[in-house]
Design an enzyme around this catalytic site. Structure first.
Site, mmCIF file in Angstrom:
data_model
loop_
_atom_site.group_PDB
_atom_site.id
_atom_site.type_symbol
_atom_site.label_atom_id
_atom_site.label_comp_id
_atom_site.label_asym_id
_atom_site.label_seq_id
_atom_site.Cartn_x
_atom_site.Cartn_y
_atom_site.Cartn_z
ATOM 1 N N PRO A 1 0.834 -1.210 0.000
ATOM 2 C CA PRO A 1 0.000 0.000 0.000
ATOM 3 C C PRO A 1 0.865 1.256 0.000
ATOM 4 O O PRO A 1 1.805 1.358 0.787
ATOM 5 C CB PRO A 1 -0.797 -0.123 1.300
ATOM 6 C CG PRO A 1 -0.137 -1.178 2.111
ATOM 7 C CD PRO A 1 0.651 -2.035 1.191
ATOM 8 N N GLN A 39 -6.324 -1.783 1.564
ATOM 9 C CA GLN A 39 -5.895 -1.632 2.955
ATOM 10 C C GLN A 39 -6.878 -0.710 3.668
ATOM 11 O O GLN A 39 -7.067 0.442 3.264
ATOM 12 C CB GLN A 39 -4.486 -1.052 3.045
ATOM 13 C CG GLN A 39 -3.960 -1.099 4.490
ATOM 14 C CD GLN A 39 -2.613 -0.435 4.659
ATOM 15 O OE1 GLN A 39 -2.409 0.693 4.219
ATOM 16 N NE2 GLN A 39 -1.683 -1.116 5.319
ATOM 17 N N TYR A 97 -0.730 4.366 13.479
ATOM 18 C CA TYR A 97 -2.117 4.782 13.247
ATOM 19 C C TYR A 97 -3.020 4.157 14.328
ATOM 20 O O TYR A 97 -2.526 3.505 15.243
ATOM 21 C CB TYR A 97 -2.530 4.449 11.803
ATOM 22 C CG TYR A 97 -1.642 5.181 10.807
ATOM 23 C CD1 TYR A 97 -1.579 6.579 10.817
ATOM 24 C CD2 TYR A 97 -0.811 4.494 9.924
ATOM 25 C CE1 TYR A 97 -0.739 7.267 9.948
ATOM 26 C CE2 TYR A 97 0.036 5.177 9.053
ATOM 27 C CZ TYR A 97 0.069 6.557 9.069
ATOM 28 O OH TYR A 97 0.915 7.243 8.226
ATOM 29 N N ARG A 141 -1.719 -5.903 8.716
ATOM 30 C CA ARG A 141 -0.356 -5.340 8.770
ATOM 31 C C ARG A 141 -0.063 -4.892 10.194
ATOM 32 O O ARG A 141 -0.857 -4.161 10.792
ATOM 33 C CB ARG A 141 -0.190 -4.169 7.789
ATOM 34 C CG ARG A 141 1.177 -3.513 7.884
ATOM 35 C CD ARG A 141 1.489 -2.552 6.750
ATOM 36 N NE ARG A 141 2.138 -3.252 5.643
ATOM 37 C CZ ARG A 141 2.882 -2.659 4.696
ATOM 38 N NH1 ARG A 141 3.053 -1.345 4.709
ATOM 39 N NH2 ARG A 141 3.442 -3.355 3.737
ATOM 40 N N ARG A 178 8.623 0.906 -2.833
ATOM 41 C CA ARG A 178 9.313 1.928 -3.629
ATOM 42 C C ARG A 178 9.911 1.410 -4.926
ATOM 43 O O ARG A 178 9.918 2.122 -5.933
ATOM 44 C CB ARG A 178 10.367 2.624 -2.765
ATOM 45 C CG ARG A 178 9.731 3.569 -1.754
ATOM 46 C CD ARG A 178 10.686 3.957 -0.672
ATOM 47 N NE ARG A 178 11.078 2.813 0.144
ATOM 48 C CZ ARG A 178 11.981 2.855 1.121
ATOM 49 N NH1 ARG A 178 12.592 3.984 1.385
ATOM 50 N NH2 ARG A 178 12.263 1.774 1.829
HETATM 51 C C1 LIG Z 1 4.835 6.826 -0.954
HETATM 52 C C2 LIG Z 1 4.612 5.790 0.096
HETATM 53 C C3 LIG Z 1 3.350 5.660 0.661
HETATM 54 C C4 LIG Z 1 3.095 4.668 1.631
HETATM 55 N N1 LIG Z 1 1.822 4.482 2.094
HETATM 56 C C5 LIG Z 1 1.538 3.431 2.903
HETATM 57 C C6 LIG Z 1 0.220 3.091 3.232
HETATM 58 O O1 LIG Z 1 -0.757 3.681 2.743
HETATM 59 N N2 LIG Z 1 0.021 2.061 4.089
HETATM 60 C C7 LIG Z 1 1.067 1.330 4.608
HETATM 61 O O2 LIG Z 1 0.842 0.404 5.395
HETATM 62 N N3 LIG Z 1 2.328 1.601 4.265
HETATM 63 C C8 LIG Z 1 2.599 2.616 3.414
HETATM 64 N N4 LIG Z 1 3.881 2.832 3.004
HETATM 65 C C9 LIG Z 1 4.937 1.889 3.428
HETATM 66 C C10 LIG Z 1 5.134 0.822 2.335
HETATM 67 O O3 LIG Z 1 3.968 0.021 2.154
HETATM 68 C C11 LIG Z 1 6.324 -0.094 2.693
HETATM 69 O O4 LIG Z 1 6.004 -0.772 3.886
HETATM 70 C C12 LIG Z 1 7.614 0.686 2.878
HETATM 71 O O5 LIG Z 1 7.781 1.667 1.865
HETATM 72 C C13 LIG Z 1 8.822 -0.253 2.855
HETATM 73 O O6 LIG Z 1 8.861 -0.978 1.639
HETATM 74 P P1 LIG Z 1 9.851 -0.561 0.436
HETATM 75 O O7 LIG Z 1 11.246 -0.491 1.016
HETATM 76 O O8 LIG Z 1 9.680 -1.631 -0.585
HETATM 77 O O9 LIG Z 1 9.432 0.793 -0.067
HETATM 78 C C14 LIG Z 1 4.162 3.836 2.054
HETATM 79 C C15 LIG Z 1 5.433 3.999 1.511
HETATM 80 C C16 LIG Z 1 5.660 4.938 0.530
HETATM 81 C C17 LIG Z 1 7.027 5.031 -0.076
#
Ligand SMILES: Cc1cc2nc3c(=O)[nH]c(=O)nc-3n(C[C@H](O)[C@H](O)[C@H](O)COP(=O)(O)O)c2cc1C
Length: 360
Positions: free
Chosen positions: A25, A101, A183, A231, A328
């Site tokens: 998400p 989510q 949250y 989560r 990302r």
């Molecule tokens: C732009 C952005 C928005 C995110 N929004 C959410 C979200 O809505 N809900 C959530 O649980 N995590 C959110 N995250 C966290 C990601 O789901 C993920 O757990 C975190 O970026 C680590 O993974 P990665 O290293 O592959 O980016 C967000 C991350 C980014 C970069």
């Protein structure tokens, strides 16, 4: 030669994903009044067409005051539901399983969007009074939350049920309860933020009460044949905060209900100052997914700095997690699954329009 495990289909209840790559998400901060628009349609559609098995929407909030920012998604009116239906349809059209989510931002609500600083949004600038376990604010720039009464907690649980019903009718196939990142649900779970002295605070039974009641409410509107994920922030990275032992215990309780199919193992987010992450490196949260999977005996998702296809495959091949959530790297490249398939010599089941992209 058998296909790398990352590209083998996986089934939860009646839902099968074509592979184990999941778009985590990711808030886009681009909604107006909680409504998705063309941005979200093309953003999620592109990632489904790129080959991921499951595509999750960003956190989708059960009320207007439960949104993190004024740009966050909501699901509490028929207009919101109509847009979620479009998102479910575009993800399905792209060949992926549509996940949503479901969230409430609690005391971290009424924040500004990140590109405008991400701090608390003052009432005078369009912010609102958030809610939390107590009246203690998330940070200095955040408006002090209203401490929820027991009756108000019941009202929020009902909002989770109502949004879940709308998600089901909209064609979403997996629902994930957002119990992480500071949250509302995490703020009740963690002793750092939950200083209540009623049935919703104190020991783990009390602090987990909101999560368990939200789970019951969500499951009551979510059919038995559809999967439900949760989560969690596996650790608070802070003295006196949640530890992996606490999270294993929470996961055991969730599993015992028979209502939860997977724990998505993230971490952190409970406080602005205090948490210290010793080292952020590729896969730094994978040991949490591994521990929950082994010790609680429930499927897990690994997330966090998983960017190399070999690494993603190693995680599922060695049973350290069942799904790999990528955020990302998939923001940077919606066709990351295609690149990963090429690199690992795997077949990727793309929609027919894109199938010729798989030929080298
Ligand atoms: C732009 C952005 C928005 C995110 N929004 C959410 C979200 O809505 N809900 C959530 O649980 N995590 C959110 N995250 C966290 C990601 O789901 C993920 O757990 C975190 O970026 C680590 O993974 P990665 O290293 O592959 O980016 C967000 C991350 C980014 C970069």
């Amino acid at each position: 030669m058998s296909s790398p495990k990352l590209f083998q289909p996986i089934t939860f209840r009646s839902v099968t994903a074509r592979n184990r790559i999941t778009v985590g998400p990711m808030c886009q901060y681009s909604a107006k009044d909680g409504l998705a628009d063309d941005w979200h349609v093309q953003h999620l559609g592109a990632r489904a067409m790129g080959g991921a098995g499951i595509v999750f929407t960003e956190a989708c909030h059960v009320s207007a005051i439960g949104r993190i920012t004024p740009g966050c998604l909501g699901l509490y009116t028929p207009e919101h539901q109509a847009m979620i239906q479009r998102l479910a349809a575009i993800i399905t059209y792209g060949g992926a399983v549509p996940g949503l989510q479901i969230a409430h931002a609690g005391r971290k609500a009424s924040s500004n969007v990140p590109w405008l600083g991400g701090k608390g949004l003052a009432l005078a600038d369009g912010g609102w009074v958030p809610v939390g376990p107590t009246a203690e604010p998330f940070g200095d720039s955040h408006t002090a939350p209203h401490a929820l009464s027991v009756a108000e907690i019941a009202g929020i649980t009902e909002q989770f049920a109502a949004s879940t019903r709308m998600a089901r009718e909209a064609g979403i196939k997996i629902i994930e309860i957002h119990g992480a990142h500071g949250y509302l649900i995490h703020s009740f779970l963690s002793p750092i933020s939950n200083k209540r002295n009623d049935a919703y605070g104190g020991d783990l039974d009390g602090r987990a009460r909101l999560l368990m009641e939200v789970l019951d409410a969500v499951r009551s509107e979510w059919p038995d044949d559809l999967p439900l994920f949760v989560r969690l922030s596996s650790v608070d990275w802070m003295e006196g905060g949640l530890t992996i032992d606490d999270t294993v215990e929470i996961a055991r309780r969730l599993k015992a209900t028979g209502k939860v199919d997977l724990i998505d193992c993230s971490s952190g987010g409970v406080a602005l100052s205090g948490p210290k992450i010793p080292s952020i490196h590729p896969g730094y949260q994978v040991p949490f997914a591994d521990a929950v999977r082994q010790r609680a005996g429930i499927a897990t998702g690994a997330v966090g700095m998983i960017t190399a296809p070999e690494h993603a495959d190693e995680i599922v091949a060695n049973n350290r997690a069942d799904l790999v959530f990528v955020a990302r790297a998939l923001l940077a490249d919606p066709a990351w699954p295609l690149r990963a398939a090429r690199q690992l010599g795997a077949q990727l089941d793309l929609v027919p329009q894109y199938r010729r992209a798989t030929l080298t």
